[in-house]
Design a protein around this motif. Structure first.
Motif: not given
Ligand code: SAM
Length: 268
Positions: A66-68, A81-85, A127-130
């Motif tokens: 998932w990280g990759e 810039e900061r997509p909504l996941l 993921a909240a960092e990006r």
């Protein structure tokens, strides 16, 4: 709008190549890319799950793939810039039309389809960092995976993107667009199996048709979704609306819509 979906069953999302959403993709209104999570698992079996720490039934999705996968999406040169996941989950906030409206204004949505018992919780924290991370539920029941939820959400959001639905008028009067359910609709023939279309709809009097439809909306919502009627702001109700609600078993009291004490169970 740009949409990325990560899943271990990419073919599940093939349905998003059909109908209005498929056309919107071909017309360039929506860009939708589906990514296979297993492409980011590097062992011989492309393993994406493992046993849960602490014991218990079922398997948990490993954080590594998932990280990759999410990094590859966030690092793409044309990523927002900061997509909504959006992480589909029965433990998320329940999806509704208001949320669909809000999501339709976003430039870049990413959907992470869980399977098994879900995704290792650390992925959401990391993921909240990006990304702006939001667990979202399709409803209070449990599916086998997030793909069906993503199909529903992408269709509900995608059709609100300007240009996707040919006649934007048709979005305005729909169920839930104004907090009520839509009125019943009819087409030709005027009589079918002995059942006639309501006379007023054949007369061409637009004022009467609008009133008829509004009354039907209020009556139908009162029977099927009394919770929605109780949430109506009375400031938006005219005298005719209040009459219709009265007949449906509701009244205005102290600035709120409430059930008429004498209406019994007739109002749903
Ligand atoms: N153990 C999880 C729980 O109880 O919250 C349920 C896991 S479910 C079997 C597997 C996956 O299906 C979830 O990770 C989620 O992606 C998806 N899913 C299941 N129910 C859903 C719902 N109501 N809304 C959105 N996604 C759902």
């Amino acid at each position: 709008m740009r949409i990325d979906v990560v899943s271990i069953f990419p073919e599940y999302l093939d349905a998003l190549g059909l109908s209005l959403i498929g056309k919107a993709r071909r017309d360039g209104l929506l860009r939708l890319d589906v990514h296979d999570l297993r492409a980011f698992a590097h062992d011989r079996h492309r393993t994406v799950d493992d046993t849960p720490y602490g014991g218990g039934a079922g398997m948990v999705m490993k954080p590594g793939p998932w990280g990759e996968a999410l990094s590859a999406i966030a690092d793409a040169p044309d990523a927002a810039e900061r997509p909504l996941l959006i992480v589909p989950s029965p433990a998320g906030a329940v999806f509704n039309q208001a949320m669909a409206q809000e999501l339709s204004t976003r430039g870049h949505l990413v959907f992470a389809c869980g399977r098994y018992e879900g995704i290792d919780e650390r992925v959401l924290e990391w993921a909240a960092e990006r990304f702006e991370v939001r667990p979202v539920s399709l409803g209070d029941y449990v599916l086998n995976g997030g793909e069906v939820a993503v199909l529903a959400m992408v269709e509900a959001v995608g059709r609100l993107v300007p240009g996707v639905v040919g006649n934007p008028e048709s979005l305005v009067e729909e169920s839930h667009s104004d907090g009520l359910l839509e009125y019943p609709v009819y087409t030709k023939p005027p009589v079918w199996e002995g059942r006639a279309v309501p006379e007023v709809l054949l007369g061409g009097n637009h004022g009467k048709i609008a009133r008829f439809r509004r009354n039907e909306q209020l009556a139908r919502t009162a029977v099927r979704r009394p919770d929605l009627v109780l949430a109506i702001d009375p400031a938006g109700l005219n005298r005719h609306d209040r009459d219709a609600l009265w007949h449906a078993g509701f009244m205005i009291d102290d600035g709120r819509v409430v059930r008429r004490p004498d209406a019994g169970d007739t109002a749903g």
